[in-house]
Scaffold this motif. Structure first.
Motif, mmCIF file in Angstrom:
data_model
loop_
_atom_site.group_PDB
_atom_site.id
_atom_site.type_symbol
_atom_site.label_atom_id
_atom_site.label_comp_id
_atom_site.label_asym_id
_atom_site.label_seq_id
_atom_site.Cartn_x
_atom_site.Cartn_y
_atom_site.Cartn_z
ATOM 1 N N TYR A 23 -6.560 5.223 6.710
ATOM 2 C CA TYR A 23 -5.974 5.555 5.415
ATOM 3 C C TYR A 23 -5.100 6.790 5.556
ATOM 4 O O TYR A 23 -5.367 7.666 6.374
ATOM 5 C CB TYR A 23 -7.062 5.841 4.372
ATOM 6 C CG TYR A 23 -7.880 4.624 4.025
ATOM 7 C CD1 TYR A 23 -7.439 3.740 3.051
ATOM 8 C CD2 TYR A 23 -9.058 4.346 4.682
ATOM 9 C CE1 TYR A 23 -8.166 2.617 2.741
ATOM 10 C CE2 TYR A 23 -9.805 3.226 4.377
ATOM 11 C CZ TYR A 23 -9.345 2.354 3.404
ATOM 12 O OH TYR A 23 -10.059 1.241 3.094
ATOM 13 N N ASP A 74 -1.317 6.194 -9.013
ATOM 14 C CA ASP A 74 -2.336 5.350 -8.395
ATOM 15 C C ASP A 74 -3.189 6.281 -7.538
ATOM 16 O O ASP A 74 -2.737 6.797 -6.531
ATOM 17 C CB ASP A 74 -1.678 4.275 -7.536
ATOM 18 C CG ASP A 74 -2.680 3.362 -6.872
ATOM 19 O OD1 ASP A 74 -3.869 3.741 -6.752
ATOM 20 O OD2 ASP A 74 -2.294 2.266 -6.454
ATOM 21 N N ARG A 75 -4.421 6.506 -7.930
ATOM 22 C CA ARG A 75 -5.285 7.488 -7.269
ATOM 23 C C ARG A 75 -6.107 6.900 -6.127
ATOM 24 O O ARG A 75 -6.877 7.601 -5.503
ATOM 25 C CB ARG A 75 -6.228 8.111 -8.284
ATOM 26 C CG ARG A 75 -5.482 8.867 -9.356
ATOM 27 C CD ARG A 75 -6.445 9.512 -10.322
ATOM 28 N NE ARG A 75 -5.755 10.075 -11.455
ATOM 29 C CZ ARG A 75 -5.228 11.287 -11.480
ATOM 30 N NH1 ARG A 75 -5.301 12.056 -10.440
ATOM 31 N NH2 ARG A 75 -4.619 11.724 -12.553
ATOM 32 N N PHE A 76 -5.962 5.620 -5.874
ATOM 33 C CA PHE A 76 -6.780 4.991 -4.844
ATOM 34 C C PHE A 76 -6.203 5.226 -3.452
ATOM 35 O O PHE A 76 -5.023 5.528 -3.295
ATOM 36 C CB PHE A 76 -6.916 3.493 -5.128
ATOM 37 C CG PHE A 76 -7.700 3.225 -6.380
ATOM 38 C CD1 PHE A 76 -9.076 3.372 -6.380
ATOM 39 C CD2 PHE A 76 -7.064 2.863 -7.548
ATOM 40 C CE1 PHE A 76 -9.811 3.154 -7.529
ATOM 41 C CE2 PHE A 76 -7.783 2.629 -8.701
ATOM 42 C CZ PHE A 76 -9.158 2.780 -8.696
ATOM 43 N N PRO A 77 -7.044 5.090 -2.410
ATOM 44 C CA PRO A 77 -6.581 5.315 -1.030
ATOM 45 C C PRO A 77 -5.465 4.353 -0.648
ATOM 46 O O PRO A 77 -5.431 3.213 -1.107
ATOM 47 C CB PRO A 77 -7.823 5.051 -0.178
ATOM 48 C CG PRO A 77 -8.978 5.105 -1.111
ATOM 49 C CD PRO A 77 -8.462 4.750 -2.462
ATOM 50 N N LYS A 78 -4.564 4.825 0.209
ATOM 51 C CA LYS A 78 -3.452 4.009 0.709
ATOM 52 C C LYS A 78 -3.656 3.778 2.200
ATOM 53 O O LYS A 78 -3.863 4.713 2.957
ATOM 54 C CB LYS A 78 -2.104 4.708 0.501
ATOM 55 C CG LYS A 78 -1.843 5.365 -0.840
ATOM 56 C CD LYS A 78 -2.049 4.496 -2.023
ATOM 57 C CE LYS A 78 -1.662 5.172 -3.315
ATOM 58 N NZ LYS A 78 -2.689 5.916 -3.976
ATOM 59 N N HIS A 79 -3.578 2.521 2.629
ATOM 60 C CA HIS A 79 -3.748 2.185 4.045
ATOM 61 C C HIS A 79 -2.573 2.689 4.865
ATOM 62 O O HIS A 79 -1.435 2.667 4.414
ATOM 63 C CB HIS A 79 -3.844 0.660 4.213
ATOM 64 C CG HIS A 79 -5.118 0.101 3.681
ATOM 65 N ND1 HIS A 79 -6.264 0.027 4.416
ATOM 66 C CD2 HIS A 79 -5.427 -0.402 2.466
ATOM 67 C CE1 HIS A 79 -7.225 -0.501 3.685
ATOM 68 N NE2 HIS A 79 -6.744 -0.766 2.499
ATOM 69 N N SER A 99 0.832 -1.203 0.000
ATOM 70 C CA SER A 99 0.000 0.000 0.000
ATOM 71 C C SER A 99 0.869 1.255 0.000
ATOM 72 O O SER A 99 0.626 2.190 -0.763
ATOM 73 C CB SER A 99 -0.938 -0.001 1.216
ATOM 74 O OG SER A 99 -1.779 1.127 1.191
ATOM 75 N N ARG A 146 -9.746 13.367 -17.006
ATOM 76 C CA ARG A 146 -9.730 11.970 -17.439
ATOM 77 C C ARG A 146 -9.856 11.923 -18.951
ATOM 78 O O ARG A 146 -10.575 12.715 -19.555
ATOM 79 C CB ARG A 146 -10.889 11.206 -16.801
ATOM 80 C CG ARG A 146 -10.765 11.059 -15.324
ATOM 81 C CD ARG A 146 -11.837 10.171 -14.727
ATOM 82 N NE ARG A 146 -12.930 9.814 -15.595
ATOM 83 C CZ ARG A 146 -14.212 9.876 -15.240
ATOM 84 N NH1 ARG A 146 -14.558 10.292 -14.048
ATOM 85 N NH2 ARG A 146 -15.166 9.514 -16.079
ATOM 86 N N ARG A 170 2.531 2.066 -3.361
ATOM 87 C CA ARG A 170 1.676 2.677 -4.382
ATOM 88 C C ARG A 170 1.718 4.202 -4.320
ATOM 89 O O ARG A 170 1.330 4.876 -5.268
ATOM 90 C CB ARG A 170 0.240 2.169 -4.244
ATOM 91 C CG ARG A 170 0.110 0.705 -4.628
ATOM 92 C CD ARG A 170 -1.326 0.271 -4.880
ATOM 93 N NE ARG A 170 -2.338 0.939 -4.123
ATOM 94 C CZ ARG A 170 -2.961 0.442 -3.055
ATOM 95 N NH1 ARG A 170 -2.646 -0.745 -2.605
ATOM 96 N NH2 ARG A 170 -3.898 1.141 -2.455
#
Length: 167
Positions: free
Chosen positions: A69, A58-63, A20, A107, A23
């Motif tokens: 998060y 990578d635009r998703f949340p990182k733990h 995580s 986008r 990323r």
């Protein structure tokens, strides 16, 4: 789980957290050499050798390591008051008249979508007045405009939650 002398769990991490966190560092690409400021060493840029390519991020949340998060604590967009684009502190940047300006990232699927329109402000809109900065009958657009007070929504602004680009 490992425990400390009081029987409390010791915070540790696993491959899941490592992946995580890794990323976070996506999107870095090599830059070309800068010919006038450094010695070229095997054709590489050794001064500032990477740049971030936004489309590779990578635009998703990182733990994080505590079960949440990274970035938790910041308000979610859905939790913000309505019409934030009209509130004190809202910032507008002049992008020019190019329909695909360099200073605006969007986008790829939205770039050529004919259903997506630029938001056109009513002629009597207080927001238009702030952005126009008129001298006589001519608008003198500033490069950046930050609202110094809340504005009341006017006309089409009543129907919009988040304009992406204002014309």
């Amino acid at each position: 789980k490992k425990l400390d002398e009081n029987g409390e769990p010791i915070l540790t991490y696993t491959n899941y957290e490592i992946m995580s966190f890794a990323r976070i560092f996506t999107g870095f690409v090599r830059q070309l050499p800068r010919g006038n400021s450094e010695e070229i060493w095997f054709g590489r840029n050794v001064l500032d050798f990477t740049t971030i390519e936004p489309t590779y991020r990578d635009r998703f949340p990182k733990h994080d390591l505590t079960g949440g998060y990274i970035g938790d604590g910041y308000p979610l967009c859905v939790d913000l008051p309505p019409k934030m684009f009209l509130r004190k502190g809202a910032k507008y940047k002049l992008l020019g008249d190019n329909p695909r300006p360099q200073a605006f990232e969007d986008r790829q699927d939205l770039l050529n979508d004919p259903s997506i329109k630029r938001f056109v402000l009513d002629i009597d809109s207080p927001l238009r007045e702030k952005l126009c900065n008129a001298v006589g009958d001519e608008c003198q657009y500033d490069v950046v405009v930050t609202l110094d007070s809340n504005l009341e929504p006017f006309g089409q602004e009543l129907l919009v939650d988040e304009p992406r680009v204002v014309q």
